[in-house]
Design a protein around this motif. Structure first.
Motif, mmCIF file in Angstrom:
data_model
loop_
_atom_site.group_PDB
_atom_site.id
_atom_site.type_symbol
_atom_site.label_atom_id
_atom_site.label_comp_id
_atom_site.label_asym_id
_atom_site.label_seq_id
_atom_site.Cartn_x
_atom_site.Cartn_y
_atom_site.Cartn_z
ATOM 1 N N ILE A 1 0.843 -1.203 0.000
ATOM 2 C CA ILE A 1 0.000 0.000 0.000
ATOM 3 C C ILE A 1 0.875 1.249 0.000
ATOM 4 O O ILE A 1 0.647 2.185 -0.771
ATOM 5 C CB ILE A 1 -0.988 -0.026 1.193
ATOM 6 N N ARG A 2 1.905 1.257 0.843
ATOM 7 C CA ARG A 2 2.822 2.405 0.879
ATOM 8 C C ARG A 2 3.509 2.620 -0.460
ATOM 9 O O ARG A 2 3.730 3.745 -0.884
ATOM 10 C CB ARG A 2 3.871 2.211 1.977
ATOM 11 N N THR A 12 2.394 2.367 -3.275
ATOM 12 C CA THR A 12 1.519 3.075 -4.217
ATOM 13 C C THR A 12 1.393 4.548 -3.856
ATOM 14 O O THR A 12 0.674 5.295 -4.518
ATOM 15 C CB THR A 12 0.108 2.456 -4.259
ATOM 16 N N ARG A 67 0.259 5.659 -0.886
ATOM 17 C CA ARG A 67 -0.836 5.878 0.053
ATOM 18 C C ARG A 67 -0.345 5.685 1.482
ATOM 19 O O ARG A 67 0.397 4.759 1.762
ATOM 20 C CB ARG A 67 -1.981 4.914 -0.227
ATOM 21 N N ASP A 121 -2.768 5.776 3.982
ATOM 22 C CA ASP A 121 -3.986 5.425 4.705
ATOM 23 C C ASP A 121 -4.578 4.148 4.115
ATOM 24 O O ASP A 121 -4.992 4.122 2.949
ATOM 25 C CB ASP A 121 -4.995 6.581 4.588
ATOM 26 N N GLN A 147 -7.901 4.139 2.306
ATOM 27 C CA GLN A 147 -8.042 4.556 0.909
ATOM 28 C C GLN A 147 -8.014 3.370 -0.057
ATOM 29 O O GLN A 147 -8.151 3.543 -1.263
ATOM 30 C CB GLN A 147 -6.906 5.506 0.518
ATOM 31 N N VAL A 148 -7.824 2.165 0.494
ATOM 32 C CA VAL A 148 -7.641 0.978 -0.339
ATOM 33 C C VAL A 148 -8.891 0.109 -0.309
ATOM 34 O O VAL A 148 -9.413 -0.215 0.760
ATOM 35 C CB VAL A 148 -6.415 0.175 0.148
ATOM 36 N N ALA A 181 -7.188 1.119 -5.300
ATOM 37 C CA ALA A 181 -7.681 2.218 -4.474
ATOM 38 C C ALA A 181 -9.206 2.264 -4.513
ATOM 39 O O ALA A 181 -9.829 1.861 -5.496
ATOM 40 C CB ALA A 181 -7.111 3.538 -4.979
ATOM 41 N N LYS A 182 -9.797 2.784 -3.427
ATOM 42 C CA LYS A 182 -11.255 2.910 -3.363
ATOM 43 C C LYS A 182 -11.794 3.763 -4.501
ATOM 44 O O LYS A 182 -12.830 3.454 -5.077
ATOM 45 C CB LYS A 182 -11.684 3.502 -2.019
ATOM 46 N N ASP A 183 -11.079 4.825 -4.835
ATOM 47 C CA ASP A 183 -11.575 5.714 -5.890
ATOM 48 C C ASP A 183 -11.367 5.132 -7.293
ATOM 49 O O ASP A 183 -11.814 5.705 -8.276
ATOM 50 C CB ASP A 183 -10.937 7.101 -5.784
#
Length: 174
Positions: free
Chosen positions: A127-128, A130, A132, A134, A137-138, A153-155
């Protein structure tokens, strides 16, 4: 030595086939993380071809015909494995690993993590990487067939269709 005996060539075909199959089984049993970024068949062929070439060059007990037969055998087996895995669902399941969902909608999937021998720290590291900071946010983290970790990612998750076929996608994520 250009040619010794047909029996020697038959031995190369039989032993070569058995060794190739054994190596694939060992790699499949040892898990996706063993290869980390390499396709199993690319690794097998690369190592086997290098070893075979060295044997042909350095071992006077191996005739040229046997060595070439071994190289051709490796190429044919590689072609067959690629053909089977690309054309048949059952063949693909036997020959290649399937991706595994390890993190979904804020939850670490403990059973999947244990089964794939991946730690929570490795998920956080992916995750880091990428950019991010938090975990919230994933949407998902997937262990891919080549051993890499994909972070969605969530978005960017959209309708979750990229996760279709994983079998363990939560109902709310379909």
């Amino acid at each position: 030595m250009w040619f010794d005996a047909v029996g020697d060539i038959a031995r190369v075909v039989l032993i070569g086939s058995a060794a190739y199959i054994s190596l694939i089984v060992i790699l499949r049993i040892s898990g996706k993380r063993t290869l980390a970024k390499l396709n199993a068949f690319d690794l097998v062929v690369t190592v086997a071809v290098g070893s075979t070439l060295a044997t042909i060059l350095l071992n006077s007990d191996v005739s040229f015909a046997e060595g070439v037969t071994a190289l051709v055998l490796l190429a044919v087996l590689q072609f067959l494995a690629a053909t089977i895995s690309s054309r048949f669902t059952v063949g693909r399941a036997v020959v290649t690993a399937t991706p595994t969902l390890l993190f979904s909608q804020g939850r670490y999937l403990d059973e999947a993590l244990r089964g794939q021998r991946v730690s929570v720290d490795q998920i956080r590291q992916a995750i880091r990487s990428t950019g991010r900071g938090d975990v919230g946010q994933v949407a998902a983290v997937v262990l891919e067939s080549d051993g890499s970790l994909s972070v969605i990612a969530k978005d960017k998750v959209g309708d979750w269709s990229a996760l279709a076929g994983l079998g363990n996608v939560p109902a709310s994520g379909r």
